[in-house]
Scaffold this motif. Structure first.
Motif: not given
Length: 298
Positions: A68-71, A101-103, A152-153, A233-235
């Protein structure tokens, strides 16, 4: 034997935490998850009959969170890490291998390290991130209630971290970080390679922190589950993006209207419990499952 990933029990057979049943008496206060569920209530966080089954479920969701983070574009070279406390060995946590890679991450890629940084299970063919270990181990030691942490950055998080200021209560969603749930780490000494800085960072998060802005660095979020920490994190990343947009408008003379403390405190109370925050991440996780054809699951 050191723990490793095992096949996960189908979701249909999992038990879940029992929520307090709805009461016909409207005066009885509902749980946040009951309050947001019109009709049948969403089920609680799954419970498991063994550590192996819980570990497999955790690693699936952890791999899904990375994807999800990669996307969402949160990758930056080798930077970024998620940690999740092992259900059987609370003084050890799972984390991602350095340089993958995260993905592409799967449950079998994850490494189990103890509080001394020694790999004790999982994928030992690759190293973990040393800076990430110092950050996450300090957080897990200082906060026994924290089972997962994300860092993450991301672009917006890095941009807002330049100001070393907390996010303002300027919309409903950011109130999930109201009050002591948000912290700012005001120091920056470069890549975290000292145990002392890890301890200072964990102290800055405090006993109630859910999200923290790391000056000139990025963001850190924590949770009871990897799902909660990942959603927060996404929020927080999105909230930094919105804050920057608002700052640009305010610089042109457009006044800000803030959420008042009473409304912010109420929204936090009714939206920031572990059950609700676990569910907040499920739409993104389900989307990733469909679009990756379940590639990250074991």
């Amino acid at each position: 034997m050191a723990p490793s990933a095992v096949a996960i029990q189908p979701a249909s057979t999992l038990k879940t935490k029992q929520l307090v049943p709805r009461n016909e008496d409207a005066s009885k206060e509902k749980t946040p998850l009951q309050a947001i569920s019109q009709g049948v209530c969403l089920p609680g966080i799954p419970l498991f009959s063994s550590h192996d089954k819980e570990r497999a479920w955790i690693l699936n969701h952890m791999a899904g969170a990375f994807r999800v983070f990669a996307r969402k574009g949160f990758t930056e070279g080798m930077s970024g890490h998620i940690s999740v406390r092992d259900p059987e060995n609370p003084h050890a946590f799972w984390t991602n291998p350095l340089g993958r890679h995260f993905a592409l991450l799967e449950p079998s890629d994850m490494i189990l390290v103890d509080y001394d940084g020694k790999p004790i299970g999982g994928n030992t063919s690759r190293p973990a991130n040393a800076a990430g270990f110092l950050i996450h181990s300090a957080v897990h030691k200082a906060r026994p209630d924290v089972n997962a942490a994300c860092h993450t950055h991301g672009k917006a998080g890095k941009a807002w971290s330049t100001f070393a200021r907390p996010l303002e209560m300027i919309n409903q969603d950011v109130t999930y970080f109201y009050g002591d749930a948000q912290a700012v780490y005001t120091e920056f000494g470069g890549v975290v390679f000292s145990e002392e800085e890890g301890h200072r960072l964990a102290a800055a998060l405090g006993p109630k922190g859910k999200g923290m802005i790391l000056r000139n660095h990025g963001l850190l979020t924590v949770g009871d589950t990897v799902d909660e920490a990942a959603y927060l994190y996404t929020l927080m990343e999105r909230s930094c993006e919105i804050q920057l947009m608002v700052e640009a408008a305010a610089a042109n003379g457009v006044p800000k209207v803030y959420v008042d403390d009473e409304a912010a405190a109420y929204t936090f109370k009714m939206a920031s419990d572990p059950e609700s925050l676990y569910w907040e991440f499920q739409p993104d996780l389900e989307y990733e499952q469909v679009h990756s054809n379940g590639a990250f699951e074991i």
